[in-house]
Design an enzyme around this catalytic site. Sequence first.
Site, short mmCIF file in Angstrom:
data_model
loop_
_atom_site.label_atom_id
_atom_site.label_comp_id
_atom_site.label_asym_id
_atom_site.label_seq_id
_atom_site.Cartn_x
_atom_site.Cartn_y
_atom_site.Cartn_z
N SER A 1 0.82 -1.21 0.00
CA SER A 1 0.00 0.00 0.00
C SER A 1 0.86 1.26 0.00
O SER A 1 1.74 1.42 -0.84
CB SER A 1 -0.96 -0.05 1.18
OG SER A 1 -1.95 0.95 1.08
N HIS B 1 -8.00 -4.92 -0.80
CA HIS B 1 -6.80 -4.08 -0.95
C HIS B 1 -5.53 -4.89 -0.72
O HIS B 1 -4.63 -4.90 -1.55
CB HIS B 1 -6.89 -2.92 0.03
CG HIS B 1 -5.72 -1.99 -0.03
ND1 HIS B 1 -5.24 -1.47 -1.21
CD2 HIS B 1 -4.92 -1.50 0.95
CE1 HIS B 1 -4.20 -0.70 -0.96
NE2 HIS B 1 -3.99 -0.69 0.34
N ASP C 1 -9.35 -3.13 -6.82
CA ASP C 1 -8.91 -2.41 -5.62
C ASP C 1 -9.39 -0.95 -5.68
O ASP C 1 -9.01 -0.20 -6.57
CB ASP C 1 -7.38 -2.47 -5.54
CG ASP C 1 -6.84 -1.95 -4.22
OD1 ASP C 1 -7.55 -1.19 -3.54
OD2 ASP C 1 -5.70 -2.31 -3.86
#
Length: 638
Positions: A470, A601, A556
């Site tokens: 991320s 995610h 996502d």
Amino acid sequence: MDAFEKVRTKLETQPQEEYEIINAEIKHGGFVYYQEGCCLVRSKDEEADNDNYEVLFNMEELKLDQPFIDCIRVAPDEKYVAAKIRTEDSEASTCIVVKLSDQPSVEASFPNVSSFEWVKDEEDEDVLFYTFQRNLRCHDVYRATFGDNKRNERFYTEKDPSYFVFLYLTKDSRFLTMNIMNKTTSEVWLIDGLSPWDPPVLIQKRIHGVLYYVEHRDDELYILTNVGEPTEFKLMRTAADTPAIMNWDLFFTMKRNTKVVDLDMFKDHCVLFLKHSNLLYVNVIGLADDSVRSLKLPPWACGFIMDTNSDPKNCPFQLCSPIRPPKYYTYKFAEGKLFEETGHEDPITKTSRVLRLEAKSKDGKLVPMTVFHKMDSEDLQKKPLLVHVYGAYGMDLKMNFRPERRVLVDDGWILAYCHVRGGGELGLQWHADGRLTKKLNGLADLEACIKTLHDQGFSQPSLTTLTAFSAGGVLVGALCNSNPELLRAVTLEAPFLDVLNTMMDTTLPLTLEELEEWGNPSSDEKHKNYIKCYCPYQNIKPQHYPSIHITAYENDERVPLRGVVSYTEKLKEAIAEHAKDTGEGYQAPNIILDIQPGGNHVIEDSHKKITAQIKFLYEELGLDSTSVFENLKKYLKF
């Protein structure tokens, strides 16, 4: 803080060294509510470890792929139970409400619920408050009743798109708190747990830069807040009927460089879970006499796992590290002592070392690192190194147990966790020093950490790998542009790589919420130019890069796939241009983009992802992976 939703995670170590993570579990009255297979079940507390349970709901009715229960809440008189259900490949969730009777039945189902809590009104009617999530944003709060007086109404809507709403029931169930927050500011409203139909009471109107969280005991509010100097968390208190900020009295202050991980409130004690100078502590405050007992926890411990506990006499919790499964500890208030779980001692404690080191960044700041390696390793300079980094949102680098990390250490790898600025390991200022126009501090810290490791004899550039997920991808991508010679290979998962274009696209669900972290390049030229100077996508150039393996997810919503694809294509073009200029004999790095289906995610426990990443690292470093996959099978059920 991680205090709002304490979902118990129970991890059992089997004799074969297999492990299993049990999903949400909660005790209420004389029962334990939990997931068994595809069902929500309950059993009597003393029979919780047996197969004698009552099925309340079969999740197969939802027709979801491998659903699991994320959170459970039981109504005060156990007339109803609510459970939030989701799948690994999506962030979407469904909250089902089951009526508890001789024949349990589904009373209601609500889509896209984030947080939810029960209270009971003056007529002994159960009221469910819940937040509705739309496009990753939680702005609406609803309240619902069931049975003969069924109703469902919107209770509150947050108008500022940069804020989100979260519900938390105080430990004594006296108040339901409605927490309205963004990355740097919060506002809390109290909903009376005895009169939930009354208008909520505002504790303190939001003040930019002021965060606060609320607990309750004996008609007093205990407020964890950063108000005042220094702007780190401190504990304050005030009477519940005079909650405004001018009435807050300082109760307890933290040491410098301290991160407040969590707070738990008991009848006569307040327990603070702390991280100070990269070590874990528990502070037990006696509320009758204001005494403080500070307990330094074992040096191997890197993280807490909180327990949903209703026992007023004990405070149980778990400690974990990336290479060691969680271990239970209990602080007993009567004895004033901490007791640890007895039984099988994990052999990793005798076969590995954990070191707390520091690197000096270019501006003189000391950056903490946590390093793991095998005890009997010789010539560490020739061992492979896997560096971990995050450095965003004031969040700590994840230090929970991961079996693949354990296996790497057993196979001779060195693991290094770099707690750079932008994260929260040393408190709120540590985060402030690595966000907005100070983002480059995190990059300088990461570079200093890797160079320090090499200088102190831990591996070398040709055996050094780097991993992040991320927002951690920002620092990793920036380092690959600025100092690629420090690395041999990189693995990224759902990485944030195109900061500038993403933050200029206000149609994306999280752009407005993220302005406090990255800045507003659409309206602020200074922010725009600053982002340009470190954004991984913007700074790709023809040069040698480390090999990079990227895992991305098709749907996502947090990190759009198109940004990852654009980065990958641009990077490959730059590498091809460099190879052309370098001439024959140049060994180009491998750039792999692995696009997985689904809309989640990050899928932490994906065996396919774990296998692909480890295979990539071993191949890039020219290492034999036979033994590592054999050992991994002890932990993961392939």
